[in-house]
Design a protein around this motif. Structure first.
Motif, PDB file in Angstrom:
ATOM      1  N   LEU A  43       0.970  -1.291  -0.084  1.00 59.98           N
ATOM      2  CA  LEU A  43       0.018  -0.139   0.184  1.00 59.98           C
ATOM      3  C   LEU A  43       0.758   1.184  -0.090  1.00 59.98           C
ATOM      4  O   LEU A  43       1.576   1.462   0.742  1.00 59.98           O
ATOM      5  CB  LEU A  43      -0.738  -0.152   1.207  1.00 59.98           C
ATOM      6  CG  LEU A  43      -1.781  -1.128   1.501  1.00 59.98           C
ATOM      7  CD1 LEU A  43      -2.542  -1.325   2.826  1.00 59.98           C
ATOM      8  CD2 LEU A  43      -2.830  -1.190   0.408  1.00 59.98           C
ATOM      9  N   LEU A  44       0.711   2.056  -1.041  1.00 60.51           N
ATOM     10  CA  LEU A  44       1.429   3.127  -0.908  1.00 60.51           C
ATOM     11  C   LEU A  44       0.447   4.316  -0.608  1.00 60.51           C
ATOM     12  O   LEU A  44      -0.784   4.494  -1.127  1.00 60.51           O
ATOM     13  CB  LEU A  44       2.002   3.624  -2.622  1.00 60.51           C
ATOM     14  CG  LEU A  44       2.605   2.745  -3.269  1.00 60.51           C
ATOM     15  CD1 LEU A  44       2.889   3.001  -4.915  1.00 60.51           C
ATOM     16  CD2 LEU A  44       3.791   2.148  -2.596  1.00 60.51           C
ATOM     17  N   MET A  45       0.730   5.062   0.650  1.00 63.20           N
ATOM     18  CA  MET A  45      -0.075   6.067   1.282  1.00 63.20           C
ATOM     19  C   MET A  45       0.451   7.186   1.604  1.00 63.20           C
ATOM     20  O   MET A  45       1.634   7.463   1.353  1.00 63.20           O
ATOM     21  CB  MET A  45      -0.425   5.248   2.712  1.00 63.20           C
ATOM     22  CG  MET A  45      -0.791   3.772   2.669  1.00 63.20           C
ATOM     23  SD  MET A  45      -0.499   2.996   4.120  1.00 63.20           S
ATOM     24  CE  MET A  45      -1.850   3.919   4.900  1.00 63.20           C
ATOM     25  N   GLY A  46      -0.409   8.283   1.764  1.00 62.47           N
ATOM     26  CA  GLY A  46       0.148   9.635   2.475  1.00 62.47           C
ATOM     27  C   GLY A  46      -0.440  10.751   1.380  1.00 62.47           C
ATOM     28  O   GLY A  46      -1.521  10.823   0.536  1.00 62.47           O
ATOM     29  N   LEU A  92       2.269   5.967 -10.823  1.00 63.29           N
ATOM     30  CA  LEU A  92       2.027   5.072  -9.677  1.00 63.29           C
ATOM     31  C   LEU A  92       0.957   4.078 -10.371  1.00 63.29           C
ATOM     32  O   LEU A  92       1.009   2.976 -10.290  1.00 63.29           O
ATOM     33  CB  LEU A  92       1.450   5.625  -8.424  1.00 63.29           C
ATOM     34  CG  LEU A  92       2.109   6.526  -7.739  1.00 63.29           C
ATOM     35  CD1 LEU A  92       1.545   7.285  -6.423  1.00 63.29           C
ATOM     36  CD2 LEU A  92       3.530   5.923  -7.348  1.00 63.29           C
ATOM     37  N   GLU A  93       0.020   4.575 -11.230  1.00 64.12           N
ATOM     38  CA  GLU A  93      -1.164   3.810 -11.848  1.00 64.12           C
ATOM     39  C   GLU A  93      -0.658   2.765 -13.086  1.00 64.12           C
ATOM     40  O   GLU A  93      -1.015   1.959 -13.148  1.00 64.12           O
ATOM     41  CB  GLU A  93      -2.220   4.542 -12.313  1.00 64.12           C
ATOM     42  CG  GLU A  93      -3.009   5.196 -11.051  1.00 64.12           C
ATOM     43  CD  GLU A  93      -4.153   5.931 -11.413  1.00 64.12           C
ATOM     44  OE1 GLU A  93      -5.082   6.310 -10.594  1.00 64.12           O
ATOM     45  OE2 GLU A  93      -3.949   6.721 -12.481  1.00 64.12           O
ATOM     46  N   ALA A  94       0.403   3.417 -13.818  1.00 64.95           N
ATOM     47  CA  ALA A  94       1.061   2.631 -14.876  1.00 64.95           C
ATOM     48  C   ALA A  94       1.810   1.680 -14.444  1.00 64.95           C
ATOM     49  O   ALA A  94       1.950   0.595 -14.829  1.00 64.95           O
ATOM     50  CB  ALA A  94       2.072   3.661 -15.596  1.00 64.95           C
ATOM     51  N   ALA A  95       2.304   1.708 -13.067  1.00 63.43           N
ATOM     52  CA  ALA A  95       3.092   0.494 -12.359  1.00 63.43           C
ATOM     53  C   ALA A  95       2.142  -0.485 -11.657  1.00 63.43           C
ATOM     54  O   ALA A  95       2.599  -1.310 -11.203  1.00 63.43           O
ATOM     55  CB  ALA A  95       3.979   1.160 -11.276  1.00 63.43           C
ATOM     56  N   GLY A  96       0.690  -0.499 -11.986  1.00 64.28           N
ATOM     57  CA  GLY A  96      -0.323  -1.290 -11.443  1.00 64.28           C
ATOM     58  C   GLY A  96      -1.022  -0.824 -10.225  1.00 64.28           C
ATOM     59  O   GLY A  96      -1.618  -1.642  -9.786  1.00 64.28           O
ATOM     60  N   TYR A  97      -0.537   0.147  -9.569  1.00 64.77           N
ATOM     61  CA  TYR A  97      -1.037   0.560  -8.392  1.00 64.77           C
ATOM     62  C   TYR A  97      -2.536   1.118  -8.361  1.00 64.77           C
ATOM     63  O   TYR A  97      -3.014   1.865  -9.167  1.00 64.77           O
ATOM     64  CB  TYR A  97      -0.193   1.439  -7.699  1.00 64.77           C
ATOM     65  CG  TYR A  97       1.050   0.672  -6.960  1.00 64.77           C
ATOM     66  CD1 TYR A  97       0.925   0.190  -5.666  1.00 64.77           C
ATOM     67  CD2 TYR A  97       2.044   0.738  -7.675  1.00 64.77           C
ATOM     68  CE1 TYR A  97       2.022  -0.493  -5.287  1.00 64.77           C
ATOM     69  CE2 TYR A  97       3.182   0.013  -7.155  1.00 64.77           C
ATOM     70  CZ  TYR A  97       3.039  -0.840  -5.875  1.00 64.77           C
ATOM     71  OH  TYR A  97       4.105  -1.334  -5.580  1.00 64.77           O
ATOM     72  N   ILE A  98      -3.493   0.656  -7.611  1.00 70.38           N
ATOM     73  CA  ILE A  98      -4.896   1.038  -7.782  1.00 70.38           C
ATOM     74  C   ILE A  98      -5.346   1.963  -6.786  1.00 70.38           C
ATOM     75  O   ILE A  98      -5.344   1.718  -5.427  1.00 70.38           O
ATOM     76  CB  ILE A  98      -5.853  -0.038  -7.710  1.00 70.38           C
ATOM     77  CG1 ILE A  98      -5.273  -1.219  -8.875  1.00 70.38           C
ATOM     78  CG2 ILE A  98      -7.080  -0.059  -7.932  1.00 70.38           C
ATOM     79  CD1 ILE A  98      -5.786  -2.556  -8.786  1.00 70.38           C
ATOM     80  N   SER A  99      -6.011   3.217  -7.287  1.00 71.74           N
ATOM     81  CA  SER A  99      -6.499   4.120  -6.065  1.00 71.74           C
ATOM     82  C   SER A  99      -7.703   3.676  -5.343  1.00 71.74           C
ATOM     83  O   SER A  99      -8.709   3.364  -5.949  1.00 71.74           O
ATOM     84  CB  SER A  99      -6.580   5.379  -6.867  1.00 71.74           C
ATOM     85  OG  SER A  99      -7.310   6.230  -6.073  1.00 71.74           O
ATOM     86  N   ILE A 141      -4.464   6.220  -0.987  1.00 70.77           N
ATOM     87  CA  ILE A 141      -3.875   4.805  -0.653  1.00 70.77           C
ATOM     88  C   ILE A 141      -4.052   4.061  -1.984  1.00 70.77           C
ATOM     89  O   ILE A 141      -4.962   4.081  -2.484  1.00 70.77           O
ATOM     90  CB  ILE A 141      -4.671   4.148   0.241  1.00 70.77           C
ATOM     91  CG1 ILE A 141      -4.670   4.834   1.508  1.00 70.77           C
ATOM     92  CG2 ILE A 141      -4.112   2.757   0.489  1.00 70.77           C
ATOM     93  CD1 ILE A 141      -5.278   4.208   2.823  1.00 70.77           C
ATOM     94  N   TYR A 142      -3.015   3.862  -2.507  1.00 69.70           N
ATOM     95  CA  TYR A 142      -2.622   3.038  -3.952  1.00 69.70           C
ATOM     96  C   TYR A 142      -2.220   1.476  -3.536  1.00 69.70           C
ATOM     97  O   TYR A 142      -1.245   1.433  -2.978  1.00 69.70           O
ATOM     98  CB  TYR A 142      -1.783   3.812  -4.801  1.00 69.70           C
ATOM     99  CG  TYR A 142      -2.417   5.090  -5.118  1.00 69.70           C
ATOM    100  CD1 TYR A 142      -3.079   5.373  -6.295  1.00 69.70           C
ATOM    101  CD2 TYR A 142      -2.339   6.204  -4.317  1.00 69.70           C
ATOM    102  CE1 TYR A 142      -3.715   6.668  -6.480  1.00 69.70           C
ATOM    103  CE2 TYR A 142      -2.495   7.459  -4.749  1.00 69.70           C
ATOM    104  CZ  TYR A 142      -3.476   7.855  -5.768  1.00 69.70           C
ATOM    105  OH  TYR A 142      -4.101   8.931  -6.064  1.00 69.70           O
ATOM    106  N   ALA A 143      -2.941   0.678  -4.185  1.00 71.02           N
ATOM    107  CA  ALA A 143      -2.741  -0.661  -3.581  1.00 71.02           C
ATOM    108  C   ALA A 143      -2.326  -1.571  -4.797  1.00 71.02           C
ATOM    109  O   ALA A 143      -2.893  -1.362  -6.156  1.00 71.02           O
ATOM    110  CB  ALA A 143      -4.061  -1.443  -3.112  1.00 71.02           C
ATOM    111  N   SER A 144      -1.304  -2.238  -4.648  1.00 70.18           N
ATOM    112  CA  SER A 144      -0.993  -3.114  -5.494  1.00 70.18           C
ATOM    113  C   SER A 144      -1.669  -4.200  -6.010  1.00 70.18           C
ATOM    114  O   SER A 144      -2.766  -4.427  -5.204  1.00 70.18           O
ATOM    115  CB  SER A 144       0.483  -3.949  -5.017  1.00 70.18           C
ATOM    116  OG  SER A 144      -0.066  -4.793  -3.993  1.00 70.18           O
ATOM    117  N   PRO A 145      -1.773  -4.865  -7.078  1.00 65.90           N
ATOM    118  CA  PRO A 145      -2.948  -5.784  -7.443  1.00 65.90           C
ATOM    119  C   PRO A 145      -3.229  -6.914  -6.240  1.00 65.90           C
ATOM    120  O   PRO A 145      -4.236  -7.100  -5.865  1.00 65.90           O
ATOM    121  CB  PRO A 145      -2.487  -6.569  -8.870  1.00 65.90           C
ATOM    122  CG  PRO A 145      -1.596  -5.294  -9.258  1.00 65.90           C
ATOM    123  CD  PRO A 145      -0.743  -4.769  -8.142  1.00 65.90           C
ATOM    124  N   ALA A 146      -2.100  -7.125  -5.731  1.00 63.22           N
ATOM    125  CA  ALA A 146      -2.370  -8.318  -4.562  1.00 63.22           C
ATOM    126  C   ALA A 146      -3.109  -7.709  -3.516  1.00 63.22           C
ATOM    127  O   ALA A 146      -3.950  -8.371  -2.794  1.00 63.22           O
ATOM    128  CB  ALA A 146      -1.133  -8.960  -4.418  1.00 63.22           C
TER     129      ALA A 146
END
Length: 901
Positions: free
Chosen positions: A740-743, A757-764, A786-791
């Protein structure tokens, strides 16, 4: 406009005679003296443009008491601060001629846009003396006066000094300093009486609200025509309609002309600073527009006569047509407002649907309107200072352009549409509630139980005037709106969207995670740092710091108020993990790096009543202190719900994060009562705080290009790329793909860093809520996320942006406590910060048996001592309690009572 002190009436014959008889310009002795043989400073106005100002610019007016003109060539005007001891800091060259027995107007700098333009100055300069205290020197030399002493400086004492005006608490003056205007909030001038110089500033000058700038054209003496000593009565002003005054363009075609017009009074502003009223052509309004393209309403500036007119009265007005910062008006002359011979037909409010184009608004400037359709509060930042709200037509606040459109042309189109849609709902006054004496009273449109939040629906219950002031189109009530008359004058009803109980959404899952910017939570106070400036409340008491290293509260009293709100908000979030931004990096103040973080955890546990929270310690390996900011990011967590795995990690990247806070990562597992937690439930949280959009010092691709992303977009984009790489490294280190990328990314949803971030697969996750985390300049969007990886996204059970801060007016913030004469502060979660928290629920493998914490581990002070505490401000003074003890006494819990204590 105030009446000049000396109003000299001249005919064409006397003006011609003055030209013929004027003597040659002579250079006379420089020194001012009681003998009246040279120039003196006659008036100084040091607060031009400030709140309540009569004029937009500061000025110094000179007077020539002699019978001959005096040349200013080679002279200068100089300024030294009230505490200065060296040569004056400002020297402005003078030129021109001061007529015999006449005046000379020197325009200076400005503090803002309030007030009317000065009469045409004889010389426009950058002279910018302080508003309340200082020393002004009139010198007969071009160079700066060297060796200017402190104390009394009188005639012939210092070479080059012609006259001195010391005002306020200054150290240099003639005999004794004159008084000074009562700060910038009540601009008055310092005026010499009768042009007489006795070498005593205190005796020669008075502080007066009768500000009367005079230039050379209006302040000289001309020979009197013995045949016609008085001008004949002026010719009758031509009678015109209001529509003819307004015309079909942005400015009146009759600007500068003396006219007479008749209309029905539709709004009256006898108090509050507007000093005038609106009239509209009788019988106009309603569905039919008799003058398409030209408005039938106009403002009448009539300070002397506004108190004599009433709503619905038909009046005839005579005066000059003028444009006042874009608002067409008639400046009524003395005696220029009178009852019309016959009453006109009533005016009907014209129903209009917004948005309107600029031309359409101009066509109805000054008219009585009934705004049609739905309206929504889109901006409430200024309501506690200027008594105004920003409204948008429709059911939603205006979007931040780069929240909904790609940077560049698309975002610029949204910005242009926003500008067209935004209308200011004003209060019929120019009051600055922070600074205008006598006006720090109850505010219009909001009170403690009616917060007027961004997103609140607005219903019009009375007509309004479409007005243009301070560079914006506005709706004005039909009179000066005050707390006392709001039942009759307030034109709108505003829906209260604040829930009675502040409860976040049920996020589901067995682990919850949140991100919260905590508004510069500093345990190091401004009062502890020598030379630290501060912002003060209406009583002059310091509240928050200004221009120094600590960025939060200035006093312990203010800190207790801030801490109570922050603690209530975090306990209300009640997530397993909270990523924090804008908390003090205590190592910058010679303390343990985690000092402020530990203090916050103590406060949270005191409020919760048990050891609910713990903090993630700073890692052993971290950036050099010189490379870190005074604020940092951090994690706190609930040990009963999660267990940290390993040490935290700070990305030491001084290439990409040289001007921002370095990301901090921590792996967690679901707790099961053991030190290790449940194997296989790991996830990694990384808290971030990217570089802000401020443009100071920006170069290269960091310069604001106008595409909507602000300054330093290049750096933020590189930070996002570095963060993606760091996250991949943390996946390997923690052995999990759940990240989780947060902040606070200081980037809106469609901007380049977020697209990285979204191009790297992280989902808002915030985008799934349909809410926003931030409001700025009348528009809403999310800087936080909060941007979540697919997993990680696959485990998400719910999301929420908890609407407790950004949509609340700043009036409820601790930093504005006691700024106006109404109590807004409460130790609750509302406006605990300027950012809304973002929260997510995750379903991970649950522990076999839930761990129930043991309450009651923190004692509460005895009841008799708690009874002594009536407010956070009184805690230390009344019982000597710490912040944590006060909160245990107060028993404040999320969503509970809103009163103090």
């Amino acid at each position: 406009m105030p009446t000049p002190r000396l109003r000299l009436v001249r005919t064409a014959a006397t003006l011609a005679a003055a030209t013929l008889l004027a003597p040659a310009v002579l250079a006379l002795p420089a020194q001012a003296s009681p003998a009246g043989d040279s120039l003196v400073i006659n008036e100084a106005y040091t607060n031009g443009g400030s709140a309540g100002a009569l004029f937009t610019h500061k000025f110094v007016e000179l007077y020539n008491p002699t019978d001959q003109p005096i040349s200013l060539d080679g002279w200068s005007l100089q300024y030294r601060s009230a505490t200065g001891t060296t040569a004056p800091s400002t020297t402005v060259a003078l030129s021109g001629t001061v007529p015999a027995k006449g005046h000379f107007l020197i325009q200076g700098g400005s503090n803002g846009t309030t007030g009317a333009a000065l009469p045409t100055p004889d010389l426009a300069t950058s002279f910018n003396p302080a508003g309340t205290k200082g020393t002004i020197v009139l010198a007969d030399q071009a160079g700066t006066v060297a060796g200017l002493p402190t104390g009394s400086v009188v005639t012939d004492q210092v070479a080059g000094v012609a006259d001195v005006l010391g005002y306020g608490a200054t150290n240099t003056f003639e005999t004794a300093a004159s008084g000074a205007p009562a700060a910038n909030s009540d601009p008055k001038s310092i005026a010499r009486t009768g042009g007489v110089d006795t070498d005593d500033n205190a005796a020669d000058f008075t502080v007066t609200a009768d500000v009367t700038p005079q230039n050379a054209a209006g302040g000289g003496t001309a020979p009197v025509d013995p045949v016609d000593p008085v001008d004949p009565a002026p010719a009758p002003a031509p009678s015109v309609t209001v529509a003819e005054i307004q015309g079909t363009g942005a400015a009146s075609p009759l600007e500068g002309r003396r006219v007479s017009t008749t209309g029905v009074v539709t709004a009256v502003y006898s108090t509050g600073g507007y000093d005038g009223f609106y009239i509209q052509t009788a019988g106009t309004g309603g569905a039919e527009d008799a003058t398409p393209g030209a408005s039938d309403g106009v403002f009448v500036y009539a300070p002397a006569e506004v108190g004599s007119v009433t709503l619905g009265q038909t009046v005839t007005v005579t005066g000059d047509v003028a444009e006042y910062y874009g608002l067409t008006q008639v400046k009524a002359e003395a005696g220029g407002v009178r009852q019309a011979a016959e009453a006109g037909a009533p005016v009907t409010a014209r129903e209009l649907a917004f948005p309107l184009t600029e031309a359409e608004k101009e066509a109805h400037e000054g008219e009585l309107l009934a705004p049609a359709g739905a309206w929504t509060v889109t901006d409430n930042y200024d309501v506690n200072q200027y008594g105004s709200l920003g409204l948008a037509p429709g059911t939603s606040p205006l979007p931040n352009p780069t929240s909904v459109a790609l940077p560049g042309a698309d975002a610029q189109a949204v910005a242009a549409d926003n500008a067209q849609r935004l209308i200011v709902l004003d209060d019929g006054a120019s009051t600055n509630f922070f600074r205008s004496p006598g006006n720090q009273n109850a505010l219009p449109y909001i009170d403690a139980d009616a917060p007027a939040r961004v997103g609140s629906a607005v219903d019009f219950r009375t007509p309004v005037i479409l007005d243009y002031r301070y560079g914006a189109w506005s709706f004005q009530p039909l009179g000066h709106l005050t707390d006392a008359n709001k039942a009759e004058v307030q034109p709108v009803d505003i829906a209260d969207t604040r829930p009675a109980e502040a409860v976040r959404e049920d996020l589901g899952g067995n682990v919850t995670v949140g991100s919260f910017n905590v508004l510069n939570y500093f345990t190091t106070l401004g009062e502890d740092v020598p030379g630290c400036g501060y912002y003060a409340d209406r009583d002059g008491a310091p509240v928050s710091t200004k221009g120094c290293l600590p960025r939060g509260a200035y006093t312990e009293e203010a800190f207790l108020e801030q801490q109570a709100k922050i603690a209530t908000a975090i306990n209300g979030m009640d997530t397993s993990v909270v990523a924090l931004e804008e908390i003090e990096n205590s190592e910058k103040f010679g303390l343990d790096r985690d000092h402020a973080l530990a203090h916050l955890v103590d406060a949270l546990n005191a409020q919760a009543g048990y050891a609910k929270w713990a903090y993630v310690a700073s890692p052993t390996v971290r950036p050099a202190l010189a490379d870190e900011d005074v604020i940092r990011s951090a994690f706190i967590y609930q040990p009963a719900e999660v267990t940290p795995v390993g040490e935290s990690v700070i990305l030491d990247d001084q290439v990409n994060f040289a001007n921002a806070r370095e990301p901090m990562a921590q792996a967690f597992r679901v707790a099961d009562g053991s030190a290790e937690g449940v194997e296989g439930t790991e996830f990694v949280a990384i808290t971030n705080h990217f570089k802000s959009k401020g443009g100071s010092g920006a170069t290269g691709d960091n310069v604001d290009t106008g595409d909507g992303q602000g300054a330093y977009n290049g750096d933020r984009t590189r930070m996002a790329q570095a963060l993606v790489t760091f996250a991949e490294q943390m996946k390997v280190q923690a052995g999990t793909d759940r990240v989780l990328l947060m902040g606070d990314f200081n980037s809106y949803e469609k901007e380049d860093p977020i697209r990285v971030l979204e191009a790297a697969g992280y989902i808002s996750q915030g985008a799934k809520t349909g809410e926003y985390s931030y409001t700025f300049d009348g528009a809403v969007g999310s800087l936080d996320g909060i941007y979540a990886s697919p997993a990680a996204d696959a485990t998400v059970t719910g999301q929420d942006i908890w609407m407790i801060n950004a949509n609340e007016t700043v009036a409820f913030e601790y930093s504005r406590d006691n700024y106006v004469g109404e109590e807004f502060y409460a130790p609750d979660q509302w406006r605990s910060s300027d950012h809304n928290p973002v929260l997510v629920g995750l379903q991970l493998d649950a522990p076999a048996t839930p761990v129930v914490p043991t309450p009651g581990t923190r004692p509460t002070p005895p009841a008799d001592q708690c009874a002594l505490i009536t407010s956070p401000r009184g805690a230390k003074a009344s019982a000597g309690f710490s912040a944590s003890e006060w909160m245990r006494c107060a028993g404040v819990h999320p969503g509970k009572g809103r009163g103090r204590g």
